[in-house]
Design a protein around this motif. Structure first.
Motif, PDB file in Angstrom:
ATOM      1  N   GLY A  46      60.036  21.091  34.389  1.00 20.79           N
ATOM      2  CA  GLY A  46      60.136  20.107  33.041  1.00 20.79           C
ATOM      3  C   GLY A  46      59.769  21.135  32.076  1.00 20.79           C
ATOM      4  O   GLY A  46      58.797  19.574  32.089  1.00 20.79           O
ATOM      5  N   GLY A  47      59.917  21.264  30.630  1.00 16.98           N
ATOM      6  CA  GLY A  47      59.191  20.712  29.437  1.00 16.98           C
ATOM      7  C   GLY A  47      58.150  21.231  29.128  1.00 16.98           C
ATOM      8  O   GLY A  47      57.475  21.009  28.139  1.00 16.98           O
ATOM      9  N   GLY A  98      64.554  14.564  37.573  1.00 11.02           N
ATOM     10  CA  GLY A  98      64.364  13.207  37.435  1.00 11.02           C
ATOM     11  C   GLY A  98      63.110  12.307  38.879  1.00 11.02           C
ATOM     12  O   GLY A  98      63.665  11.500  39.271  1.00 11.02           O
ATOM     13  N   GLY A  99      62.248  13.587  38.412  1.00 11.17           N
ATOM     14  CA  GLY A  99      61.342  12.785  39.448  1.00 11.17           C
ATOM     15  C   GLY A  99      61.030  12.991  40.602  1.00 11.17           C
ATOM     16  O   GLY A  99      60.024  12.597  41.541  1.00 11.17           O
ATOM     17  N   TYR A 100      62.091  14.092  40.919  1.00 11.93           N
ATOM     18  CA  TYR A 100      62.165  15.046  42.708  1.00 11.93           C
ATOM     19  C   TYR A 100      61.946  16.422  42.339  1.00 11.93           C
ATOM     20  O   TYR A 100      62.144  16.890  41.078  1.00 11.93           O
ATOM     21  N   ARG A 126      51.135  22.760  30.604  1.00 15.95           N
ATOM     22  CA  ARG A 126      50.407  21.902  28.616  1.00 15.95           C
ATOM     23  C   ARG A 126      49.404  21.740  28.792  1.00 15.95           C
ATOM     24  O   ARG A 126      49.043  20.893  29.143  1.00 15.95           O
ATOM     25  N   ARG A 131      47.793  12.899  32.001  1.00 14.43           N
ATOM     26  CA  ARG A 131      47.280  12.592  33.228  1.00 14.43           C
ATOM     27  C   ARG A 131      48.032  13.800  34.542  1.00 14.43           C
ATOM     28  O   ARG A 131      49.297  14.405  34.447  1.00 14.43           O
ATOM     29  N   MET A 132      47.872  13.573  35.647  1.00 12.88           N
ATOM     30  CA  MET A 132      48.034  14.292  35.922  1.00 12.88           C
ATOM     31  C   MET A 132      49.081  13.235  37.954  1.00 12.88           C
ATOM     32  O   MET A 132      48.106  12.737  37.423  1.00 12.88           O
ATOM     33  N   ASP A 133      50.094  13.860  37.903  1.00 18.17           N
ATOM     34  CA  ASP A 133      50.191  13.166  39.471  1.00 18.17           C
ATOM     35  C   ASP A 133      51.135  14.093  40.792  1.00 18.17           C
ATOM     36  O   ASP A 133      51.175  14.942  40.764  1.00 18.17           O
ATOM     37  N   THR A 134      51.124  13.467  41.464  1.00 16.69           N
ATOM     38  CA  THR A 134      52.021  14.026  42.806  1.00 16.69           C
ATOM     39  C   THR A 134      53.433  14.277  42.191  1.00 16.69           C
ATOM     40  O   THR A 134      53.386  15.617  43.246  1.00 16.69           O
ATOM     41  N   LEU A 135      53.799  14.509  41.039  1.00 16.99           N
ATOM     42  CA  LEU A 135      54.856  15.551  41.050  1.00 16.99           C
ATOM     43  C   LEU A 135      54.403  17.102  40.333  1.00 16.99           C
ATOM     44  O   LEU A 135      54.925  18.035  41.329  1.00 16.99           O
ATOM     45  N   GLN A 138      53.566  18.405  44.294  1.00 17.22           N
ATOM     46  CA  GLN A 138      55.058  18.867  44.272  1.00 17.22           C
ATOM     47  C   GLN A 138      55.655  20.063  43.989  1.00 17.22           C
ATOM     48  O   GLN A 138      56.201  21.089  44.986  1.00 17.22           O
TER      49      GLN A 138
END
Lengths: 326, 326
Positions: A46-47, A98-100, A126, A131-135, A138
């Motif tokens: 999102g975003g 919301g993080g999931y 973007r 930073r990139m992360d597990t989200l 996923q």
């Protein structure tokens, strides 16, 4: 959502003449290759600018862009035709809520796409994310699980906010290089693309700047910091993807359901049953009979037997057991 | 890391004369209030601009800014003095690593701060972020759990990338308003600040633009889009926080350990033991004795007794129990 009769791609006329010319050339090339329909699926967190990118391609404000709120849950397909060519663009809700991963959104998207054929996946993120992360992983994994790994053969990575001023001490190209490397690493990881397959999954990247502040060249075409008109470039990269020899992804029930987990190791069931019977069932049966033969009895039974054994043979209960004793 | 002997705050001279004047005024005011030391703790997710902000305040490149890699794991304190006033700024690693709170980083930060007193917490985030999620909440919660809810009385929210061009269709002030509202909502939620307490936790917000591209006024001072000089403004907001009547946070072992979970409900232990004894232990004993009195026996014992009972009174085993039978 029912397919609307494709409207005329009036948005094309929004573009400066120079851009329109280039786009018409590209459409012409597609028709030479007998491609008269193009279905583009736009996905990502999102975003990141999915809806803005869709609006830019179509040239009209076909989807609402929400700077802060999560998008609605519904995917939306926008169809436009021009000179016998039909463009279908499917905008989707962000997969992270919301993080999931929003499993409900994934389901709705899959059901929306049932029966359709995806020519190109635009994976949007973007450019100016540090930073990139597990989200991120996923999201990529959810896309892979929903449509199969092959969708990444038909993918174009889109990086928005391209008119970025890089952080101090690093120039635009370095920033872009490192950003892309990080993103491609995550895509390959989330999609399960191993080293040997890198060549089969080209994962080209296109930069876009959707805001009105985008600089323009002397023809009025929106350009990237290096002067490239990004709208024709984006469409060109799309045509490169569809001509790279891979197959479009047809979304059928089988694809959506994925491999049936019940089929894994199914052939071993008779073997396991045999092992169960011969080793376990019989083994326990033998052990029980051995116990009985050895005459293990509890205390009260022993006292009873002692009593009975030394008294009245007539009233011997359980005499058959004792007769077995050596 | 041992505190280095504070060096002269030479970085002050980097600022334009007009900014230096304002900063000296602020330092003067602090000394009037007998404040000759200021310890500022800078925390937040990774990649938001913590190190850049520290460099901006000190006026030197005291920490390395990494656009893409996660920061190192070590907090770093930078001390500078000027005219008898000492400034300590503590830069910390981002608390989010790969999508999860980096508990090791939290521990290292706590141990680093043991024995120090925090005058102000700068909670840093980007102005140009369009979505918030549970990761933000987790960071805020981790800060709250580490240092106690009261740290938020001494906090200033810092939003970086302030020289933002807002998305189309929304102006800068609207964007800022909505961004701040979302962020404050998350802070209140993660810190457990309920409605009645909003007034006790002012949570002011300061905008900063750390890049070299920041626009400047005619005196060469870096300004925000609305013309505010952001360096003096940031320092002013910091002085407002330390004069708001709340206490600085002294980090001792007790604070770090947090409330001892073993102390919860400790007073109920005697009561629970009493309940255990009178209801449970005695009740079960009563039930056992009743069972014995009712003479429930298993089959073999019953057969034994039947046999013995009708035969030889002399060899009656267990005769005492049978005598109990009515």
């Amino acid at each position: 959502m029912a397919l609307p009769i494709p409207r005329e791609w009036v948005g094309l006329q929004q573009f400066p003449a120079a851009t329109q010319t280039k786009l018409h050339e590209l459409l012409g090339k597609l028709k030479e290759e007998d491609v008269s329909t193009l279905t583009i699926l736009v996905m990502g967190k999102g975003g990141v600018g999915k809806s803005s990118t869709v609006n830019s391609i179509v040239g009209e404000r076909v989807t609402t862009v929400n700077a802060f709120q999560s998008e609605g849950l519904r995917p939306m397909m926008c169809s436009r035709s021009r000179a016998g060519f039909t463009l279908n663009i499917i905008d989707t809700p962000g997969l992270i809520e919301g993080g999931y991963i929003n499993e409900q959104a994934v389901d709705i998207i899959k059901r929306f796409l049932l029966g359709k054929t995806i020519d190109v996946l635009l994976y949007v993120d973007r450019l100016d994310a540090y930073r990139m992360d597990t989200l991120d992983e996923q999201v990529i994994r959810a896309i892979t699980n929903s449509f199969g790994k092959d969708i990444w053969r038909r993918s174009l990575v889109v990086l928005t906010h391209a008119q970025l001023s890089p952080p101090d001490g690093i120039d635009y190209n370095d920033f872009f290089t490192r950003r892309s490397e990080a993103l491609l690493r995550y895509i390959r990881s989330g999609a399960g693309i191993n080293k040997r397959e890198y060549g089969d999954f080209p994962l080209p990247i296109a930069l876009v700047e959707n805001s009105g502040r985008c600089k323009a060249n002397e023809h009025g075409e929106k350009i990237l910091p290096d002067g490239t008109p990004w709208v024709p470039n984006l469409m060109k990269e799309i045509t490169v993807v569809i001509s790279n020899g891979s197959k479009p992804i047809h979304v059928d029930q089988k694809l959506i359901d994925g491999p049936n987990p019940n089929n894994r190791w199914k052939m071993f069931i008779p073997l396991i049953l045999a092992v169960e019977y011969f080793l376990v069932v019989k083994g326990i049966g033998r052990a029980i009979h051995a116990d009985i033969a050895n005459g293990k009895v509890d205390d009260w039974e022993q006292r009873y037997r002692d009593l009975v054994g030394s008294r009245d043979p007539v009233e011997q209960k359980g005499s058959t057991f004792r007769n077995r004793k050596a």
